[in-house]
Design an enzyme around this catalytic site. Structure first.
Site, PDB file in Angstrom:
ATOM      1  N   ARG A  93       0.829  -1.209   0.000  1.00 48.61           N
ATOM      2  CA  ARG A  93       0.000   0.000   0.000  1.00 48.61           C
ATOM      3  C   ARG A  93       0.865   1.262   0.000  1.00 48.61           C
ATOM      4  NH1 ARG A  93      -4.430   1.577   4.692  1.00 48.61           N
ATOM      5  NH2 ARG A  93      -4.687   3.786   4.135  1.00 48.61           N
ATOM      6  N   CYS A 169     -18.732  -1.636   2.758  1.00 43.96           N
ATOM      7  CA  CYS A 169     -17.860  -0.516   3.115  1.00 43.96           C
ATOM      8  C   CYS A 169     -18.457   0.174   4.331  1.00 43.96           C
ATOM      9  CB  CYS A 169     -17.794   0.458   1.946  1.00 43.96           C
ATOM     10  SG  CYS A 169     -16.893   1.966   2.328  1.00 43.96           S
ATOM     11  N   TYR A 253     -14.615  10.529  -0.103  1.00 38.95           N
ATOM     12  CA  TYR A 253     -13.765  10.300  -1.278  1.00 38.95           C
ATOM     13  C   TYR A 253     -14.043  11.282  -2.410  1.00 38.95           C
ATOM     14  CZ  TYR A 253     -11.986   6.278   1.145  1.00 38.95           C
ATOM     15  OH  TYR A 253     -11.360   5.495   2.082  1.00 38.95           O
TER      16      TYR A 253
END
Ligand code: NAD
Ligand code: G6P
Ligand code: MN
Length: 433
Positions: A93, A169, A253
């Site tokens: 990541r 999520c 986001y």
């Protein structure tokens, strides 16, 4: 009694899940919880698994916890399979987050190049897991938390025979909690009509005790103080005119798309000053595992809430409970669109409020998305589809195409350069390329 298999059981989120199972034991009588990991995660699995055992013992429940590296044994006759694994761990990541910054492109876990490469590493593994599920527990539900959750769900729907899959999520539940806090009311009094894609979801209406309070909430969202809903993203705040005219709730986001330049600069600055998010999380994880080792600890430590995935257990366990009990309550999840959002392909994964039944989520039809958001959502779905295809087939050209059409990439050449550097950096986890 039920059998649950959790793949990526060594995750620091496992105590969340265990806490959720303990709280709902009456409705969801679990007999066996199998935590599966791989050799590289063996130590984490031991530590977190022993904590899980202590938590269950303290609660006085007859749930057996099994720790194993044998995925087949864990999957055999499971009723629910949950997936929360990270191929290449946080080191991979960190590369996803750092390499794109050199090209002046956002480096982030699930968006832009990072999202593409996390998908390229993850999708072959989830396809493998689905093949095992087909053989070993064909009636099980697969509840996937592994990111990029939207792209992974798309890949399962298109490239495997598994139909009983739900992507999950914590962002929608996080927004509901955040709005409840802004209005100073209990979380269960707030309901939001969610529609869109994972990490690209909008709240089309919001209700308090069943009555729309959208105007009030939109007004609250014009204040930058009120726009942070998850720990890993600080909202920078919206132009009041923009959010009023959009007339929908955004998700954190969206900052990367509607404030691209500001968020790129912010991400670069943070990477220089304190490291990328993966590097910060690596430290946080070390601290968490030190706590988990304490033989006197038998609860989920509050420090876990510093991770972006807070409330994951609530989301996962209430979903499993509603499927198991045919509860027919409404929850936002990732599932096959089936025409619920007219602006998106019927056979694609969408994130949408659904009625949760024993036959899975039934998406609540909304018609078309508002004209202001339709194009962006369609473009991100195309990015996810082409990325999933590249991942499932090992097609280099499709990977370049996917990144080029992503709104965060400035050109085909930059896309190709980033793909080349990241393919090299991640090659041990990209066997198809
Ligand atoms: P982590 O780095 O702790 O990884 C979890 C475990 O997965 C590790 O113990 C690792 O050894 C194991 N693993 C790696 N490859 C595996 C494989 N092939 N089979 C089985 N296990 C494997 O990760 P984390 O921070 O706990 O996050 C786990 C996953 O959940 C990530 O994919 C992350 O992006 C995702 N996540 C999703 C959400 C969401 O909203 N959907 C929120 C938070 C985290
Ligand atoms: C939540 C998201 C996850 C994301 C995570 C990152 O916002 O829903 O999908 O990956 O947080 O959290 P972390 O603590 O790992 O940065
Ligand atoms: Mn998420």
């Amino acid at each position: 009694g039920l059998k649950i298999a959790t793949i990526g059981g060594g995750s620091s989120y496992t105590p969340e899940l265990v806490e959720g199972f303990i709280k709902r034991y009456e409705e969801l009588p679990i007999r066996e919880l199998w935590l599966v990991d791989i050799e590289a995660g063996k130590e984490k699995l031991e530590i977190v698994g022993e904590l899980a055992k202590r938590m269950i013992k303290k609660a006085g429940l007859p749930i057996e916890v099994h720790l194993t590296l044998d995925r087949e044994a864990a999957l055999k006759d499971a009723d629910f399979v949950t997936t929360q694994f990270r191929v290449g761990l946080l080191e991979a990541r960190a590369k996803d987050e750092r390499i794109p910054l050199k090209y002046n492109v956002l480096g982030q876990e699930t968006n832009g190049p990072g999202g593409l490469f996390k998908g390229l590493r993850t999708i072959p593994v989830i396809i493998d897991i689905c093949n095992d599920i087909e053989r070993l527990c064909p009636d099980a539900w697969l509840i996937n938390f592994t990111n990029p959750a939207g792209m992974v769900t798309e890949a399962v729907l298109r490239y495997t025979n598994i139909k009983k899959v739900v992507g999950l999520c914590n962002v929608p539940i996080g927004i509901e909690m955040g709005i409840a806090k802004l209005l100073d009311v209990d979380h269960d009094r707030i309901k939001i009509d969610f529609a869109g894609l994972n990490h690209m979801v909008y709240g089309l209406d919001v209700y308090l005790d069943g009555v729309s309070v959208k105007d009030k909430v939109i007004n609250l969202l014009t204040d930058p103080e009120n726009t942070s809903f998850v720990k890993n993203i600080d909202g920078l705040g919206w132009e009041p005119a923009f959010i009023r005219a959009l007339n929908a709730l955004t998700c954190p986001y969206h900052n990367y798309y509607y404030k691209s330049q500001d968020m790129l600069e912010k991400t670069k600055k943070e990477a220089e000053e304190k490291g990328t998010r993966a590097e910060v999380v690596l430290k946080l994880e070390k601290e968490l595992f030190e706590l988990y080792k304490d033989p006197n600890l038998a609860i989920k430590p509050p420090q876990l809430e510093e991770r972006g995935g807070a409330y994951y257990s609530d989301a996962a366990v209430r979903l499993i409970t509603s499927i198991y009990t045919d509860k027919r309550d409404i929850q936002p999840v990732n599932t096959k669109n089936n025409g619920a959002i007219a602006s998106l392909p019927s056979d694609s994964a969408v994130e949408i409020s659904c009625v949760i039944t024993k036959d899975g989520p039934k998406p609540i039809a909304i018609g078309d998305l508002p004209v202001a958001v339709r194009g962006l959502v369609q473009q991100i779905k195309s990015f996810e589809r082409i990325s999933a295809e590249a991942a499932a087939t090992g097609d280099y050209d499709k990977a370049v195409l996917a990144l080029t059409i992503n709104p965060l990439t400035p050109s085909d050449t930059v896309a190709r350069e980033i793909v080349d550097e990241m393919m090299e950096a991640h090659k041990e986890h990209l066997p198809l390329f």
